[in-house]
Design an enzyme around this catalytic site. Structure first.
Site, PDB file in Angstrom:
ATOM      1  N   ASP A   1       0.927  -1.232   0.009  1.00 63.43           N
ATOM      2  CA  ASP A   1       0.033  -0.063  -0.015  1.00 63.43           C
ATOM      3  C   ASP A   1       0.774   1.346   0.024  1.00 63.43           C
ATOM      4  O   ASP A   1       1.652   1.403   1.055  1.00 63.43           O
ATOM      5  CB  ASP A   1      -0.879  -0.316   1.140  1.00 63.43           C
TER       6      ASP A   1
ATOM      7  N   SER B   1      -1.066  12.725 -15.133  1.00 68.80           N
ATOM      8  CA  SER B   1      -2.095  12.707 -15.912  1.00 68.80           C
ATOM      9  C   SER B   1      -2.227  14.163 -16.629  1.00 68.80           C
ATOM     10  O   SER B   1      -1.874  15.247 -16.021  1.00 68.80           O
ATOM     11  CB  SER B   1      -3.468  12.819 -14.920  1.00 68.80           C
TER      12      SER B   1
ATOM     13  N   TYR C   1      -8.103  15.491  -7.478  1.00 71.31           N
ATOM     14  CA  TYR C   1      -7.457  14.634  -8.309  1.00 71.31           C
ATOM     15  C   TYR C   1      -6.316  15.412  -8.959  1.00 71.31           C
ATOM     16  O   TYR C   1      -5.019  15.361  -9.387  1.00 71.31           O
ATOM     17  CB  TYR C   1      -8.211  13.822  -9.204  1.00 71.31           C
TER      18      TYR C   1
ATOM     19  N   LYS D   1      -1.997  15.581  -9.213  1.00 70.57           N
ATOM     20  CA  LYS D   1      -1.370  15.338 -10.563  1.00 70.57           C
ATOM     21  C   LYS D   1      -0.713  16.432 -11.082  1.00 70.57           C
ATOM     22  O   LYS D   1       0.530  16.246 -11.547  1.00 70.57           O
ATOM     23  CB  LYS D   1      -2.328  14.988 -11.522  1.00 70.57           C
TER      24      LYS D   1
END
Ligand SMILES: NC(=O)c1ccc[n+]([C@@H]2O[C@H](COP(=O)([O-])OP(=O)(O)OC[C@H]3O[C@@H](n4cnc5c(N)ncnc54)[C@H](O)[C@@H]3O)[C@@H](O)[C@H]2O)c1
Length: 267
Positions: free
Chosen positions: A68, A147, A159, A163
């Site tokens: 993890d 991304s 998100y 990124k």
């Protein structure tokens, strides 16, 4: 292609986080096709096992380790197991990533924390665990999967911000690790129909009904409106970019973030 080619990875060992499915699986298989042995580091062991079997079928060594990337203990144990069983590591691909659970209309503090923990701090934690080994060997290759959302923002602020930070971290790590002959680059995927996008489809398409999601409404609309090449990208596309960036052919490339997105984002 791998034999004797500066694009090949014969004899190399790679760790791919989140290699059990989606883009990570595509990267793991592309690395194996180029000649590398691959360790899959994932929280999802059944998928990781399936990818490992595919790597073995390509004639490479494969290992799965339960890691993890938000848990330093599991990282330490996983990296130690890979070093012991595969004899060393040459390549680290920080691919594991998550999207938030909510759209920006209802974004929560938990969304920010989770995106930060996995998409940004996870890169730093995995990299920190392997830098001493790379330094001892006098060489290392790291590729972070960011991304195009990190280039332009968008409707997913936790998100996208994580990124953008991953792209920035790639540049900082390239600067500080260059003297140890460690290359650090990023790949920015565009639009890939993976389990991650199926979740987004529910958000943007306004429905989580499997029958609606099946139609890929939001995905196809976005593709049509924004992609000059008018086709979705595939995990294999991202894998080939990673193979290039980790090969001898790219020895003088570091600190770069390569869009693999059909031209959606041109800088
Ligand atoms: N799908 C896209 O269109 C797209 C576009 C741009 C960037 N990306 C990025 O590509 C990467 C892979 O995305 P995907 O679409 O294949 O996603 P996915 O959800 O299909 O796969 C993610 C993988 O990461 C693993 N993972 C999640 N949390 C983890 C953790 N804490 N520790 C270890 N493993 C963990 C999952 O088990 C899974 O195997 C992500 O970083 C994502 O942000 C995806």
């Amino acid at each position: 292609m791998s034999q004797g080619s500066s694009f090949g990875l014969d004899g190399r060992v790679a760790i791919v986080t989140g290699g059990g499915r989606g883009i990570g699986r595509g990267i793991a298989l592309a690395l194996a096709e180029a000649g590398a042995d691959v360790a899959i580091a994932d929280i999802d062991l059944p998928n990781a096992e399936a990818t490992a079997k595919e790597i073995l079928a390509l004639g490479r060594r494969a290992l799965l380790v339960r890691v993890d990337v938000t848990d330093s203990q599991s990282i330490g144990a996983g990296v130690a197991e890979v070093l012991a069983k595969l004899g060393g590591v040459d390549i680290l691909v920080n691919n594991a990533g998550v999207v938030q659970d909510n759209t920006d209309a209802v974004v929560t503090a938990e969304d920010f924390d989770r995106c930060y923990e996995v998409n940004l701090k996870g890169i730093w934690s995995m990299t920190s665990a392997l830098v001493p080994h790379f330094a001892e060997r006098g060489e290392g290759k790291i590729v972070n999967i960011a991304s195009i959302a990190g280039r332009r923002g968008g409707a997913l602020s936790p998100y996208s911000a994580s990124k953008a930070a991953a792209i920035s971290l790639t540049q900082s790590l390239a600067t500080t690790l260059g003297a140890k002959n460690i290359n650090v680059n990023a790949v920015c995927p565009g639009l890939l129909w993976t389990p991650m996008w199926e979740k987004l489809e529910g958000m943007f398409g306004g429905s989580t009904d499997p029958a609606v999601v099946e139609k890929r409404t939001a995905f196809d609309a976005y593709l049509k409106a924004s992609c000059p090449l008018r086709r979705e990208q595939t995990p294999e596309d991202i894998g080939r970019a990673v193979v290039f960036l980790t090969s001898a052919a790219a020895k003088n490339i570091t600190g770069q973030s390569l869009n693999v997105d059909g031209g959606i984002q041109m800088n």
